[in-house]
Design a protein around this motif. Structure first.
Motif, PDB file in Angstrom:
ATOM      1  N   SER A  21       0.466  36.045 -21.850  1.00 48.36           N
ATOM      2  CA  SER A  21       1.058  34.739 -22.126  1.00 48.36           C
ATOM      3  C   SER A  21       0.458  33.663 -21.214  1.00 48.36           C
ATOM      4  N   GLN A  22       0.291  34.012 -19.943  1.00 46.23           N
ATOM      5  CA  GLN A  22      -0.290  33.057 -18.993  1.00 46.23           C
ATOM      6  C   GLN A  22      -1.749  32.762 -19.325  1.00 46.23           C
ATOM      7  N   LEU A  23      -2.499  33.786 -19.666  1.00 42.25           N
ATOM      8  CA  LEU A  23      -3.907  33.571 -20.022  1.00 42.25           C
ATOM      9  C   LEU A  23      -4.034  32.763 -21.307  1.00 42.25           C
ATOM     10  N   LYS A  24      -3.115  32.981 -22.243  1.00 40.78           N
ATOM     11  CA  LYS A  24      -3.119  32.191 -23.477  1.00 40.78           C
ATOM     12  C   LYS A  24      -2.866  30.716 -23.155  1.00 40.78           C
ATOM     13  N   ALA A  25      -1.911  30.475 -22.268  1.00 45.57           N
ATOM     14  CA  ALA A  25      -1.624  29.085 -21.876  1.00 45.57           C
ATOM     15  C   ALA A  25      -2.838  28.456 -21.197  1.00 45.57           C
ATOM     16  N   LEU A  26      -3.548  29.236 -20.410  1.00 46.37           N
ATOM     17  CA  LEU A  26      -4.710  28.708 -19.686  1.00 46.37           C
ATOM     18  C   LEU A  26      -5.963  28.634 -20.547  1.00 46.37           C
ATOM     19  N   SER A  27      -5.899  29.124 -21.777  1.00 47.96           N
ATOM     20  CA  SER A  27      -7.080  29.090 -22.643  1.00 47.96           C
ATOM     21  C   SER A  27      -7.401  27.676 -23.134  1.00 47.96           C
ATOM     22  N   ASN A  28      -6.455  26.772 -23.016  1.00 43.78           N
ATOM     23  CA  ASN A  28      -6.709  25.377 -23.374  1.00 43.78           C
ATOM     24  C   ASN A  28      -7.344  24.669 -22.177  1.00 43.78           C
ATOM     25  N   PRO A  29      -8.488  24.004 -22.353  1.00 42.40           N
ATOM     26  CA  PRO A  29      -9.163  23.361 -21.219  1.00 42.40           C
ATOM     27  C   PRO A  29      -8.301  22.345 -20.460  1.00 42.40           C
ATOM     28  N   ASN A  30      -7.473  21.583 -21.184  1.00 44.05           N
ATOM     29  CA  ASN A  30      -6.609  20.612 -20.497  1.00 44.05           C
ATOM     30  C   ASN A  30      -5.555  21.314 -19.646  1.00 44.05           C
TER      31      ASN A  30
END
Length: 146
Positions: A21-30
């Protein structure tokens, strides 16, 4: 065989659903830029919620630092908060955000462990040549100096 089971069982100590879940959230560059900006104020082993040493950031200031609109920033903060990467607190009209130290440490521990497994296989043998970058072993081209 016992070595393989021992190394695999270490991953059970990580909450893979939470990390995913955390990596998915961080997958967006912004969101990655926002989180990196907030995490830069963290010191490992020290709480990130101490306002006296500047670890909290006002949402308005953060929007200027990462150059995104207020509505876009609100959406990204919501996603980062829901994944447990940041904390949010309202102080009157101000909304303050800061990196969740446990999340920063958890991700760091996860990647350190993954890196150590790549450097040596389950049988303890080194799987990468000593001078060879890990990314090259994975088939990813390493960045070349310009």
């Amino acid at each position: 065989m016992n070595d393989i089971v021992r190394y695999m069982s270490i991953y059970h100590s990580f909450n893979t659903e939470k990390i995913a879940s955390q990596l998915k959230a961080l997958s967006n560059p912004n969101r990655l830029r926002i989180f990196t900006e907030l995490a830069a104020n963290c010191t490992r082993g020290k709480a990130c919620d101490l306002d006296s040493d500047g670890t909290r950031c006002c949402v308005g200031d953060l929007g200027e630092q990462v150059d995104v609109s207020q509505s876009t920033l609100s959406h990204h903060i919501k996603e980062l908060r829901q994944s447990g990467l940041i904390n949010v607190e309202r102080q009157g009209q101000r909304i303050e955000v800061w990196a969740n130290q446990e999340a920063v440490s958890g991700l760091a521990d996860f990647f350190l462990h993954a890196s150590s497994l790549c450097a040596r296989g389950p049988d303890g043998a080194q799987c990468c040549a000593p001078d060879e970058p890990v990314m090259a072993t994975l088939g990813t081209k390493t960045p070349q100096p310009v």
